[in-house]
Design a protein around this motif. Structure first.
Motif, PDB file in Angstrom:
ATOM      1  N   LEU A   3     -13.364  -1.849  -0.788  1.00 24.30           N
ATOM      2  CA  LEU A   3     -12.269  -0.989  -0.368  1.00 24.30           C
ATOM      3  C   LEU A   3     -12.750   0.425  -0.619  1.00 24.30           C
ATOM      4  CD1 LEU A   3      -9.350  -0.485   0.544  1.00 24.30           C
ATOM      5  CD2 LEU A   3      -8.688  -0.623  -1.865  1.00 24.30           C
ATOM      6  N   VAL A   4     -12.900   1.196   0.438  1.00 26.13           N
ATOM      7  CA  VAL A   4     -13.371   2.573   0.337  1.00 26.13           C
ATOM      8  C   VAL A   4     -12.162   3.480   0.527  1.00 26.13           C
ATOM      9  CG1 VAL A   4     -14.907   4.315   1.312  1.00 26.13           C
ATOM     10  CG2 VAL A   4     -15.611   1.901   1.263  1.00 26.13           C
ATOM     11  N   ILE A   5     -11.919   4.343  -0.446  1.00 31.39           N
ATOM     12  CA  ILE A   5     -10.757   5.236  -0.396  1.00 31.39           C
ATOM     13  C   ILE A   5     -11.246   6.674  -0.416  1.00 31.39           C
ATOM     14  CG2 ILE A   5      -8.657   5.973  -1.589  1.00 31.39           C
ATOM     15  CD1 ILE A   5      -8.481   3.114  -2.728  1.00 31.39           C
ATOM     16  N   GLU A   6     -10.785   7.453   0.561  1.00 29.46           N
ATOM     17  CA  GLU A   6     -11.140   8.869   0.645  1.00 29.46           C
ATOM     18  C   GLU A   6      -9.866   9.677   0.846  1.00 29.46           C
ATOM     19  OE1 GLU A   6     -13.825   9.579   3.889  1.00 29.46           O
ATOM     20  OE2 GLU A   6     -14.912   7.734   3.480  1.00 29.46           O
ATOM     21  N   GLN A   7      -9.754  10.797   0.165  1.00 31.89           N
ATOM     22  CA  GLN A   7      -8.632  11.700   0.426  1.00 31.89           C
ATOM     23  C   GLN A   7      -9.104  12.740   1.417  1.00 31.89           C
ATOM     24  OE1 GLN A   7      -6.353  13.009  -2.860  1.00 31.89           O
ATOM     25  NE2 GLN A   7      -5.174  14.450  -1.635  1.00 31.89           N
ATOM     26  N   GLN A   8      -8.358  12.891   2.500  1.00 37.83           N
ATOM     27  CA  GLN A   8      -8.683  13.852   3.544  1.00 37.83           C
ATOM     28  C   GLN A   8      -7.485  14.761   3.714  1.00 37.83           C
ATOM     29  OE1 GLN A   8      -9.733  11.418   6.926  1.00 37.83           O
ATOM     30  NE2 GLN A   8     -11.755  10.975   6.109  1.00 37.83           N
ATOM     31  N   GLY A   9      -7.486  15.883   2.994  1.00 36.08           N
ATOM     32  CA  GLY A   9      -6.351  16.805   3.056  1.00 36.08           C
ATOM     33  C   GLY A   9      -5.124  16.164   2.461  1.00 36.08           C
ATOM     34  N   GLU A  10      -4.080  16.056   3.257  1.00 33.87           N
ATOM     35  CA  GLU A  10      -2.796  15.521   2.794  1.00 33.87           C
ATOM     36  C   GLU A  10      -2.653  14.026   3.039  1.00 33.87           C
ATOM     37  OE1 GLU A  10      -0.485  17.189   1.008  1.00 33.87           O
ATOM     38  OE2 GLU A  10      -2.050  18.724   0.952  1.00 33.87           O
ATOM     39  N   ARG A  11      -3.721  13.380   3.462  1.00 31.99           N
ATOM     40  CA  ARG A  11      -3.620  11.946   3.702  1.00 31.99           C
ATOM     41  C   ARG A  11      -4.767  11.218   3.018  1.00 31.99           C
ATOM     42  NH1 ARG A  11      -6.620   9.764   8.562  1.00 31.99           N
ATOM     43  NH2 ARG A  11      -8.099  11.408   8.938  1.00 31.99           N
ATOM     44  N   ILE A  12      -4.557   9.937   2.851  1.00 29.15           N
ATOM     45  CA  ILE A  12      -5.579   9.076   2.262  1.00 29.15           C
ATOM     46  C   ILE A  12      -6.041   8.109   3.340  1.00 29.15           C
ATOM     47  CG2 ILE A  12      -5.978   7.214   0.606  1.00 29.15           C
ATOM     48  CD1 ILE A  12      -4.095   8.655  -1.298  1.00 29.15           C
ATOM     49  N   LEU A  13      -7.353   7.966   3.447  1.00 30.30           N
ATOM     50  CA  LEU A  13      -7.937   6.977   4.342  1.00 30.30           C
ATOM     51  C   LEU A  13      -8.521   5.867   3.482  1.00 30.30           C
ATOM     52  CD1 LEU A  13      -8.857   5.968   7.126  1.00 30.30           C
ATOM     53  CD2 LEU A  13     -10.933   7.320   6.818  1.00 30.30           C
ATOM     54  N   ALA A  14      -8.028   4.654   3.697  1.00 34.20           N
ATOM     55  CA  ALA A  14      -8.538   3.485   2.966  1.00 34.20           C
ATOM     56  C   ALA A  14      -9.188   2.559   3.988  1.00 34.20           C
ATOM     57  CB  ALA A  14      -7.407   2.768   2.240  1.00 34.20           C
ATOM     58  N   ARG A  15     -10.440   2.209   3.763  1.00 37.61           N
ATOM     59  CA  ARG A  15     -11.139   1.318   4.683  1.00 37.61           C
ATOM     60  C   ARG A  15     -11.420  -0.009   3.986  1.00 37.61           C
ATOM     61  NH1 ARG A  15     -15.559   4.157   5.845  1.00 37.61           N
ATOM     62  NH2 ARG A  15     -16.866   3.043   4.379  1.00 37.61           N
ATOM     63  N   ILE A  16     -10.886  -1.071   4.568  1.00 39.17           N
ATOM     64  CA  ILE A  16     -11.108  -2.420   4.040  1.00 39.17           C
ATOM     65  C   ILE A  16     -12.333  -2.982   4.737  1.00 39.17           C
ATOM     66  CG2 ILE A  16     -10.161  -4.747   3.850  1.00 39.17           C
ATOM     67  CD1 ILE A  16      -7.347  -3.430   3.926  1.00 39.17           C
ATOM     68  N   HIS A  40       0.940  10.569  -0.776  1.00 42.67           N
ATOM     69  CA  HIS A  40       0.279  10.984   0.452  1.00 42.67           C
ATOM     70  C   HIS A  40       0.526   9.956   1.557  1.00 42.67           C
ATOM     71  CE1 HIS A  40      -2.023  13.136  -2.644  1.00 42.67           C
ATOM     72  NE2 HIS A  40      -2.150  14.072  -1.719  1.00 42.67           N
ATOM     73  N   ASP A  41       0.428  10.424   2.791  1.00 41.78           N
ATOM     74  CA  ASP A  41       0.447   9.495   3.904  1.00 41.78           C
ATOM     75  C   ASP A  41      -0.886   8.752   3.904  1.00 41.78           C
ATOM     76  OD1 ASP A  41       2.953  10.366   4.607  1.00 41.78           O
ATOM     77  OD2 ASP A  41       2.210  11.791   6.095  1.00 41.78           O
ATOM     78  N   ILE A  42      -0.885   7.522   4.453  1.00 45.25           N
ATOM     79  CA  ILE A  42      -2.063   6.668   4.370  1.00 45.25           C
ATOM     80  C   ILE A  42      -2.421   6.100   5.745  1.00 45.25           C
ATOM     81  CG2 ILE A  42      -3.032   4.565   3.348  1.00 45.25           C
ATOM     82  CD1 ILE A  42      -1.138   4.947   1.043  1.00 45.25           C
ATOM     83  N   GLU A  43      -3.718   6.089   6.010  1.00 43.30           N
ATOM     84  CA  GLU A  43      -4.256   5.339   7.141  1.00 43.30           C
ATOM     85  C   GLU A  43      -5.163   4.261   6.560  1.00 43.30           C
ATOM     86  OE1 GLU A  43      -6.282   7.710  10.036  1.00 43.30           O
ATOM     87  OE2 GLU A  43      -4.412   8.482  10.844  1.00 43.30           O
ATOM     88  N   ILE A  44      -4.955   3.037   6.999  1.00 37.11           N
ATOM     89  CA  ILE A  44      -5.798   1.938   6.550  1.00 37.11           C
ATOM     90  C   ILE A  44      -6.659   1.500   7.728  1.00 37.11           C
ATOM     91  CG2 ILE A  44      -5.872  -0.396   5.604  1.00 37.11           C
ATOM     92  CD1 ILE A  44      -3.245   0.235   4.162  1.00 37.11           C
ATOM     93  N   ASP A  45      -7.944   1.719   7.572  1.00 39.85           N
ATOM     94  CA  ASP A  45      -8.933   1.431   8.615  1.00 39.85           C
ATOM     95  C   ASP A  45      -9.328  -0.036   8.536  1.00 39.85           C
ATOM     96  OD1 ASP A  45     -11.253   1.152  10.129  1.00 39.85           O
ATOM     97  OD2 ASP A  45     -12.088   3.072   9.487  1.00 39.85           O
ATOM     98  N   LEU A  46      -9.079  -0.765   9.616  1.00 36.00           N
ATOM     99  CA  LEU A  46      -9.387  -2.199   9.658  1.00 36.00           C
ATOM    100  C   LEU A  46     -10.655  -2.501  10.457  1.00 36.00           C
ATOM    101  CD1 LEU A  46      -5.760  -3.548  10.330  1.00 36.00           C
ATOM    102  CD2 LEU A  46      -6.939  -3.381   8.124  1.00 36.00           C
ATOM    103  N   SER A  47     -11.429  -1.481  10.791  1.00 32.25           N
ATOM    104  CA  SER A  47     -12.583  -1.679  11.678  1.00 32.25           C
ATOM    105  C   SER A  47     -13.673  -2.559  11.082  1.00 32.25           C
ATOM    106  CB  SER A  47     -13.185  -0.335  12.090  1.00 32.25           C
ATOM    107  OG  SER A  47     -13.706   0.353  10.971  1.00 32.25           O
ATOM    108  N   HIS A  48     -13.719  -2.657   9.750  1.00 32.19           N
ATOM    109  CA  HIS A  48     -14.762  -3.459   9.120  1.00 32.19           C
ATOM    110  C   HIS A  48     -14.226  -4.781   8.559  1.00 32.19           C
ATOM    111  CE1 HIS A  48     -16.739   0.414   9.372  1.00 32.19           C
ATOM    112  NE2 HIS A  48     -17.873  -0.228   9.256  1.00 32.19           N
ATOM    113  N   ALA A  82     -11.137  -9.225  14.723  1.00 30.82           N
ATOM    114  CA  ALA A  82     -10.467 -10.232  13.888  1.00 30.82           C
ATOM    115  C   ALA A  82      -9.020  -9.815  13.596  1.00 30.82           C
ATOM    116  CB  ALA A  82     -11.234 -10.422  12.580  1.00 30.82           C
ATOM    117  N   ALA A  83      -8.806  -8.547  13.286  1.00 27.97           N
ATOM    118  CA  ALA A  83      -7.454  -8.072  12.998  1.00 27.97           C
ATOM    119  C   ALA A  83      -6.585  -8.120  14.254  1.00 27.97           C
ATOM    120  CB  ALA A  83      -7.501  -6.652  12.438  1.00 27.97           C
TER     121      ALA A  83
END
Length: 106
Positions: A3-16, A40-48, A82-83
């Motif tokens: 699980l990779v978590i990065e803060q990008q400004g006012e949002r968090i990007l979490a990549r599973i 923060h607002d969150i985007e969860i990246d399901l690409s991986h 898959a998702a």
């Protein structure tokens, strides 16, 4: 598998990455809830995500409910095949409310 978590400004990007199943849902849940609790607002990246089961889907639905309850924006983005396949099979695109572009599934 990560699980990779990065803060990008006012949002968090979490990549599973890897499996999003019963074996990983319990591991991912506290980290993703902590992201929501950050305010923060969150985007969860399901690409991986290369495998997802109903435990992964249950966690997605729980995170959406928790985000709505706490007035946070949570989006699932960059869906892997898959998702997309599981979301389509369970007819959850409307429930999740994220823009999902399904060009074709094999």
């Amino acid at each position: 598998m990560a699980l990779v978590i990065e803060q990008q400004g006012e949002r968090i990007l979490a990549r599973i990455e890897g499996e999003f199943n019963i074996f990983r849902a319990a591991e991912l849940k506290p980290a993703l809830l902590e992201c929501l609790a950050s305010g923060h607002d969150i985007e969860i990246d399901l690409s991986h995500v290369d495998e997802i089961d109903t435990s992964g889907v249950q966690l997605m639905l729980m995170l959406k409910r928790e985000a709505a309850r706490t007035a946070r924006q949570l989006s699932f983005v960059r869906h892997s095949a898959a998702a997309l396949s599981v979301i389509d099979l369970l007819n959850l695109a409307g429930v999740l409310g994220d823009p999902v572009l399904i060009t074709h599934l094999n």
